[in-house]
Design a protein around this motif. Structure first.
Motif, PDB file in Angstrom:
ATOM      1  N   ASN A 115       0.803  -1.219   0.000  1.00 51.38           N
ATOM      2  CA  ASN A 115       0.000   0.000   0.000  1.00 51.38           C
ATOM      3  C   ASN A 115       0.843   1.281   0.000  1.00 51.38           C
ATOM      4  O   ASN A 115       0.328   2.364   0.287  1.00 51.38           O
ATOM      5  CB  ASN A 115      -0.946  -0.010   1.211  1.00 51.38           C
ATOM      6  CG  ASN A 115      -2.119  -0.939   1.022  1.00 51.38           C
ATOM      7  OD1 ASN A 115      -3.110  -0.581   0.411  1.00 51.38           O
ATOM      8  ND2 ASN A 115      -1.991  -2.162   1.538  1.00 51.38           N
ATOM      9  N   GLU A 163      -9.931  -1.089  -2.256  1.00 53.46           N
ATOM     10  CA  GLU A 163      -8.811  -1.949  -1.856  1.00 53.46           C
ATOM     11  C   GLU A 163      -8.902  -2.328  -0.381  1.00 53.46           C
ATOM     12  O   GLU A 163      -8.649  -3.487  -0.007  1.00 53.46           O
ATOM     13  CB  GLU A 163      -7.492  -1.238  -2.134  1.00 53.46           C
ATOM     14  CG  GLU A 163      -7.181  -1.081  -3.617  1.00 53.46           C
ATOM     15  CD  GLU A 163      -5.986  -0.179  -3.885  1.00 53.46           C
ATOM     16  OE1 GLU A 163      -5.517  -0.149  -5.035  1.00 53.46           O
ATOM     17  OE2 GLU A 163      -5.512   0.502  -2.938  1.00 53.46           O
ATOM     18  N   ASP A 166     -11.643  -4.802   0.167  1.00 53.00           N
ATOM     19  CA  ASP A 166     -11.178  -6.118  -0.287  1.00 53.00           C
ATOM     20  C   ASP A 166     -10.272  -6.766   0.758  1.00 53.00           C
ATOM     21  O   ASP A 166     -10.301  -7.995   0.946  1.00 53.00           O
ATOM     22  CB  ASP A 166     -10.429  -5.992  -1.614  1.00 53.00           C
ATOM     23  CG  ASP A 166     -11.359  -5.775  -2.794  1.00 53.00           C
ATOM     24  OD1 ASP A 166     -12.565  -6.048  -2.660  1.00 53.00           O
ATOM     25  OD2 ASP A 166     -10.880  -5.316  -3.856  1.00 53.00           O
ATOM     26  N   GLU A 167      -9.454  -5.959   1.427  1.00 51.08           N
ATOM     27  CA  GLU A 167      -8.607  -6.483   2.508  1.00 51.08           C
ATOM     28  C   GLU A 167      -9.477  -7.091   3.612  1.00 51.08           C
ATOM     29  O   GLU A 167      -9.168  -8.153   4.151  1.00 51.08           O
ATOM     30  CB  GLU A 167      -7.733  -5.369   3.091  1.00 51.08           C
ATOM     31  CG  GLU A 167      -6.634  -4.865   2.175  1.00 51.08           C
ATOM     32  CD  GLU A 167      -5.413  -5.780   2.144  1.00 51.08           C
ATOM     33  OE1 GLU A 167      -5.424  -6.825   2.806  1.00 51.08           O
ATOM     34  OE2 GLU A 167      -4.443  -5.418   1.447  1.00 51.08           O
TER      35      GLU A 167
END
Length: 281
Positions: A115, A163, A166-167
């Motif tokens: 990230n 994102e 999704d994590e």
């Protein structure tokens, strides 16, 4: 996992009366306008504020009676809390390793690198979005059974929000009994993520619904003044006067589609629910 029964917190200009339940293995969302009571509720669950009535339980216990081992099972993000911003990620790794026996240092650092979070830079130099990502990765780094996430994607752009969600999905998929309580003012984060949603307004729960039912059965009727006068109003939850006539929020979209085929009916969204349930009559 979490049970609130008539939780009360009394301020000079505000009072809560919240009953809600977060089941093991589920994802529950809390929505509402700023100041509705979302963060107050989460702080009560975590034992960060004193309550003025009712019961609050987490893992079947009063939050004040959670053991250190209990607390290791909880991953938390809050918008107004963090270690001192003079630390860098290397410092945070040492603190997390000392505080959580299941902290996965290698995976945490791998996620930070993925990230684009700088390891040596002080958190004070991070952007708002970088700080939000770091908080989320910390919450996901120590094998928690329960995630309590207060506005976790605030400050992130739409790609970064996706994102991070999704994590969380990946994290939930690793163990079937992991549980999430999440609050957000960004409705799109919750509509395709939560199993059920509570709406808080003025310290009260005014709607609790399965997300699929909210998306499938709720809707907004767009009515002229003439049609509004004629229509059956038994399934109208809230109404709002507009320039064109009326916007009406209903939990029986199909009923109105079948009985009034000429009216305009839009699918309900969480935004519609927040706007019409909090502003309309």
């Amino acid at each position: 996992m979490i049970e609130l029964n008539s939780f009360k917190k009394i301020y000079s200009d505000f009072e809560t009366d919240i009953t809600l339940s977060v089941k093991k293995g589920g994802v529950t969302g809390i929505v509402g306008r700023n100041g509705a009571g979302k963060s107050t509720t989460i702080k009560a669950i975590l034992g960060l504020i004193e309550t003025d009535g009712g019961d609050v339980k987490i893992f079947g216990k009063n939050p004040k009676k959670l053991t250190a081992k209990d607390k290791m099972k909880i991953g938390v993000t809050m918008p107004d809390s963090f270690f001192t911003t003079e630390l860098n990620i290397k410092d945070i790794v040492d603190i997390m390793a000392a505080g959580y026996e299941d902290f996965d240092k290698a995976k945490f650092l791998e996620k930070c690198k993925k990230n684009n979070l700088p390891i040596d830079k002080k958190v004070a130099q991070f952007s708002t979005g970088m700080t939000a990502k770091l908080k989320m990765l910390m919450a996901l780094s120590h094998n928690a059974d329960l995630l309590i996430l207060d506005e976790p994607t605030s400050g992130l752009d739409v790609v970064a929000r996706g994102e991070m969600l999704d994590e969380i999905r990946d994290y939930l998929g690793q163990k079937p009994d992991r549980t999430v309580l999440i609050s957000s003012h960004i409705s799109s984060d919750l509509e395709d993520f939560c199993d059920d949603i509570y709406m808080i307004h003025n310290g009260k729960i005014i709607i609790h619904e399965d997300t699929d039912k909210l998306k499938g059965e709720y809707g907004v009727l767009k009515l002229s003044d003439e049609m509004y006068d004629k229509i059956d109003k038994q399934y109208i939850l809230k109404k709002k006067k507009e320039n064109f006539g009326w916007s009406c929020f209903t939990n029986e979209r199909k009923y109105y589609a079948e009985n009034y085929p000429d009216i305009i009916i839009e699918k309900g969204s969480i935004d519609d629910m927040i706007i019409l349930m909090s502003e309309a009559k």
